[in-house]
Design an enzyme around this catalytic site. Structure first.
Site, PDB file in Angstrom:
ATOM      1  N   HIS A 189       0.790  -1.231   0.000  1.00  0.00           N
ATOM      2  CA  HIS A 189       0.000   0.000   0.000  1.00  0.00           C
ATOM      3  C   HIS A 189       0.822   1.281   0.000  1.00  0.00           C
ATOM      4  O   HIS A 189       0.259   2.372  -0.080  1.00  0.00           O
ATOM      5  CB  HIS A 189      -0.975   0.033   1.190  1.00  0.00           C
ATOM      6  CG  HIS A 189      -0.294   0.189   2.520  1.00  0.00           C
ATOM      7  ND1 HIS A 189       0.216  -0.861   3.211  1.00  0.00           N
ATOM      8  CD2 HIS A 189      -0.027   1.289   3.264  1.00  0.00           C
ATOM      9  CE1 HIS A 189       0.761  -0.443   4.334  1.00  0.00           C
ATOM     10  NE2 HIS A 189       0.639   0.866   4.397  1.00  0.00           N
TER      11      HIS A 189
HETATM   12  C1  UD1 Z   1      -2.339   5.236   5.596  1.00  0.00           C
HETATM   13  C2  UD1 Z   1      -1.087   5.816   6.231  1.00  0.00           C
HETATM   14  C3  UD1 Z   1       0.036   4.799   6.168  1.00  0.00           C
HETATM   15  C4  UD1 Z   1      -0.380   3.491   6.799  1.00  0.00           C
HETATM   16  C5  UD1 Z   1      -1.686   3.015   6.177  1.00  0.00           C
HETATM   17  C6  UD1 Z   1      -2.177   1.802   6.911  1.00  0.00           C
HETATM   18  C7  UD1 Z   1      -0.690   8.230   6.021  1.00  0.00           C
HETATM   19  C8  UD1 Z   1       0.106   9.262   5.330  1.00  0.00           C
HETATM   20  N1  UD1 Z   1      -0.637   6.997   5.513  1.00  0.00           N
HETATM   21  O1  UD1 Z   1      -2.037   4.977   4.234  1.00  0.00           O
HETATM   22  O2  UD1 Z   1       1.166   5.290   6.877  1.00  0.00           O
HETATM   23  O3  UD1 Z   1       0.635   2.555   6.600  1.00  0.00           O
HETATM   24  O4  UD1 Z   1      -2.682   4.034   6.269  1.00  0.00           O
HETATM   25  O5  UD1 Z   1      -3.028   1.026   6.128  1.00  0.00           O
HETATM   26  O6  UD1 Z   1      -1.361   8.523   6.990  1.00  0.00           O
HETATM   27  N2  UD1 Z   1      -9.419   4.171   1.434  1.00  0.00           N
HETATM   28  C9  UD1 Z   1     -10.720   3.742   1.383  1.00  0.00           C
HETATM   29  N3  UD1 Z   1     -11.269   3.254   2.545  1.00  0.00           N
HETATM   30  C10 UD1 Z   1     -10.604   3.190   3.708  1.00  0.00           C
HETATM   31  C11 UD1 Z   1      -9.279   3.654   3.737  1.00  0.00           C
HETATM   32  C12 UD1 Z   1      -8.701   4.147   2.600  1.00  0.00           C
HETATM   33  O7  UD1 Z   1     -11.357   3.784   0.347  1.00  0.00           O
HETATM   34  O8  UD1 Z   1     -11.164   2.730   4.710  1.00  0.00           O
HETATM   35  C13 UD1 Z   1      -8.827   4.679   0.175  1.00  0.00           C
HETATM   36  C14 UD1 Z   1      -9.199   6.131  -0.086  1.00  0.00           C
HETATM   37  O9  UD1 Z   1      -9.288   6.313  -1.464  1.00  0.00           O
HETATM   38  C15 UD1 Z   1      -7.990   6.870   0.371  1.00  0.00           C
HETATM   39  C16 UD1 Z   1      -6.867   5.900   0.023  1.00  0.00           C
HETATM   40  O10 UD1 Z   1      -7.420   4.607   0.233  1.00  0.00           O
HETATM   41  O11 UD1 Z   1      -7.865   8.103  -0.270  1.00  0.00           O
HETATM   42  C17 UD1 Z   1      -5.653   6.042   0.858  1.00  0.00           C
HETATM   43  O12 UD1 Z   1      -5.992   6.087   2.238  1.00  0.00           O
HETATM   44  P1  UD1 Z   1      -5.087   6.974   3.239  1.00  0.00           P
HETATM   45  O13 UD1 Z   1      -5.586   6.813   4.609  1.00  0.00           O
HETATM   46  O14 UD1 Z   1      -4.944   8.330   2.694  1.00  0.00           O
HETATM   47  O15 UD1 Z   1      -3.656   6.338   3.062  1.00  0.00           O
HETATM   48  P2  UD1 Z   1      -3.217   4.825   3.187  1.00  0.00           P
HETATM   49  O16 UD1 Z   1      -2.570   4.435   1.913  1.00  0.00           O
HETATM   50  O17 UD1 Z   1      -4.329   4.003   3.716  1.00  0.00           O
HETATM   51  N1  UDP Z   2      -3.639  -6.337   8.603  1.00  0.00           N
HETATM   52  C1  UDP Z   2      -4.891  -6.953   8.708  1.00  0.00           C
HETATM   53  N2  UDP Z   2      -5.523  -7.334   7.568  1.00  0.00           N
HETATM   54  C2  UDP Z   2      -4.986  -7.144   6.331  1.00  0.00           C
HETATM   55  C3  UDP Z   2      -3.722  -6.514   6.234  1.00  0.00           C
HETATM   56  C4  UDP Z   2      -3.076  -6.108   7.387  1.00  0.00           C
HETATM   57  O1  UDP Z   2      -5.386  -7.167   9.810  1.00  0.00           O
HETATM   58  O2  UDP Z   2      -5.635  -7.525   5.338  1.00  0.00           O
HETATM   59  C5  UDP Z   2      -2.964  -5.912   9.830  1.00  0.00           C
HETATM   60  C6  UDP Z   2      -1.554  -6.429   9.979  1.00  0.00           C
HETATM   61  O3  UDP Z   2      -1.538  -7.725  10.511  1.00  0.00           O
HETATM   62  C7  UDP Z   2      -0.959  -5.389  10.913  1.00  0.00           C
HETATM   63  C8  UDP Z   2      -1.609  -4.116  10.457  1.00  0.00           C
HETATM   64  O4  UDP Z   2      -2.801  -4.509   9.773  1.00  0.00           O
HETATM   65  O5  UDP Z   2      -1.365  -5.650  12.246  1.00  0.00           O
HETATM   66  C9  UDP Z   2      -0.693  -3.365   9.549  1.00  0.00           C
HETATM   67  O6  UDP Z   2      -1.382  -2.354   8.918  1.00  0.00           O
HETATM   68  P1  UDP Z   2      -0.916  -1.729   7.549  1.00  0.00           P
HETATM   69  O7  UDP Z   2      -0.033  -2.662   6.812  1.00  0.00           O
HETATM   70  O8  UDP Z   2      -2.149  -1.261   6.886  1.00  0.00           O
HETATM   71  O9  UDP Z   2      -0.133  -0.424   8.017  1.00  0.00           O
HETATM   72  P2  UDP Z   2       1.378  -0.126   8.444  1.00  0.00           P
HETATM   73  O10 UDP Z   2       1.757  -1.049   9.540  1.00  0.00           O
HETATM   74  O11 UDP Z   2       2.222  -0.258   7.226  1.00  0.00           O
HETATM   75  O12 UDP Z   2       1.348   1.300   8.871  1.00  0.00           O
END
Ligand code: UD1
Ligand code: UDP
Length: 365
Positions: free
Chosen positions: A206
């Site tokens: 991601h």
């Molecule tokens: C965010 C965090 C990242 C973390 C990740 C965990 C920042 C800068 N990034 O990245 O550090 O590792 O979360 O997963 O804060 N979206 C949905 N539904 C949701 C969530 C996201 O549709 O429930 C889509 C939306 O289009 C959104 C995009 O995903 O714009 C990205 O979501 P965002 O929270 O901005 O960043 P992540 O890539 O999830």
């Molecule tokens: N995770 C989960 N389901 C998934 C993918 C990840 O429960 O399909 C959990 C994973 O085991 C870990 C956390 O989400 O506990 C990590 O989140 P993510 O990778 O989104 O964010 P990051 O740690 O990179 O910020």
């Protein structure tokens, strides 16, 4: 002492769960839970509250999507009135996401103490929004809880007062150790996809640097096409990645993978525990595979969690197709790192944090 606990994203929920459990047992601490709304889909949000017994948020700021700037600025504006109404002694933030920095900033502007859990991690890569969030949050924090030795060194080098910093271990590991056996006994994810233990690979992706650039995403997915000829590849697709695969017309590269939407936490634990190999750009998953002693190839050029490489099972594979394939081939040929448990990743990090909070005396708001 009244604390506002902040969450916004999937990894935040997993980190806050053991802290709240400990706060519930404390006679000295009361808290409210504030959700920024950053992650909001059922399978990125509510399933974690249900499985980890996290109470419903007292306030949800309802922030949705947008750029980093839009997210941070929306949270700044929406959190300020909540902070002023609640008047806590401290705001506790976890991790490195936009919700972390924005809420820390609002508190700091108002002279309210900031507590940062997972402080001090550094990738030294300022192209990552998370690195900006980490550095700025640490700079304005009053109490910094650190997961690994590198974090203590980084904070000392940046001139953070050592009296503010505490090496306490890893709250994400607290959650893993609490739920590991339960996941093994209750999850049906392996049966649901006809998966046999140690006969499949798990993939999560991601990071914007991997999924927002077509050529990088294409290279990674081409490596998966190659690996899927050897073993099943189970791909839990993050919403950001799903959108980008469609936008870049790369869906043909994932046709032979087992595609699943983001899975609930217990299923993810079970999937990782039984896999032959995990490929990921997640921060948390590098830590979890270290504890599970499952080989992990991190699809990045750097990590802010060096202990997972020094002690754990993690290897940096980069993001190029051939580099990923070569690294995976070595591991599948059983050239595995054995790995050991990092210091204080023992299931008691949240307990240490709450004990330190109980002895702390932030001035009245
Ligand atoms: C965010 C965090 C990242 C973390 C990740 C965990 C920042 C800068 N990034 O990245 O550090 O590792 O979360 O997963 O804060 N979206 C949905 N539904 C949701 C969530 C996201 O549709 O429930 C889509 C939306 O289009 C959104 C995009 O995903 O714009 C990205 O979501 P965002 O929270 O901005 O960043 P992540 O890539 O999830
Ligand atoms: N995770 C989960 N389901 C998934 C993918 C990840 O429960 O399909 C959990 C994973 O085991 C870990 C956390 O989400 O506990 C990590 O989140 P993510 O990778 O989104 O964010 P990051 O740690 O990179 O910020």
């Amino acid at each position: 002492m009244k604390i506002l606990n902040i969450v916004g994203t999937r990894p935040n929920f997993i980190k806050i769960a053991p802290i709240i459990e400990q706060m519930d047992q404390s006679a000295k601490i009361s808290y409210a839970l504030i959700h920024t709304g950053q992650h909001h889909d059922e399978n990125m949000n509510q399933t974690f509250f249900n499985q980890l017994n996290i109470p419903s948020p007292d306030v949800n700021l309802g922030v949705r999507g947008g750029s980093n700037i839009q997210q941070v600025s929306q949270i700044l504006q929406k959190f300020e009135p909540v902070l002023l109404r609640e008047r806590p002694h401290a705001v506790l933030v976890v991790g490195d996401v936009n919700s972390t920095l924005a809420c820390a900033m609002v508190a700091a502007y108002h002279g309210i103490k900031v507590v940062h859990v997972e402080a001090g991690l550094r990738s030294f890569d300022l192209s990552m929004p998370e690195e900006i969030n980490r550095i700025l949050t640490d700079k304005i924090s009053d109490l910094l809880f650190v997961t690994e030795a590198s974090g203590m060194k980084n904070l000392a080098r940046e001139g953070i007062d050592p009296q503010k910093t505490h090496f306490v271990g890893n709250v994400m590991v607290d959650t893993l150790l609490k739920y590991q056996d339960f996941a093994a006994n209750s999850s049906e994810i392996l049966n649901a996809h006809d998966l046999k233990s140690k006969q499949y690979i798990v993939l999560t992706l991601h990071r914007p640097s991997n999924v927002d650039r077509k050529e990088v995403l294409q290279g990674i997915l081409e490596a998966m096409v190659g690996l899927a000829q050897e073993l099943s590849v189970v791909f839990s697709i993050h919403p950001r990645t799903e959108k980008k695969i469609k936008e870049f017309h790369l869906s043909h590269l994932i046709e032979n993978l087992i595609l699943i939407p983001p899975v609930p936490y217990l299923d993810m634990l079970q999937l990782m525990s039984n896999s032959k190999l995990v490929l990921t750009d997640s921060g948390g998953i590098q830590e979890e595979t270290t504890i599970l002693k499952v080989p992990c190839l991190t699809l990045r050029e750097n990590t802010e969690r060096p202990v997972t490489i020094e002690k754990g099972t993690n290897v940096l594979a980069g993001t190029k197709r051939d580099d990923i394939l070569n690294a995976a081939t070595q591991i599948l040929a059983c050239e595995n790192k054995k790995g050991s448990c990092p210091e204080l990743w023992d299931g008691f990090a949240a307990k240490r944090i709450v004990e330190i909070l109980e002895d702390w005396e932030p001035s009245c708001p």
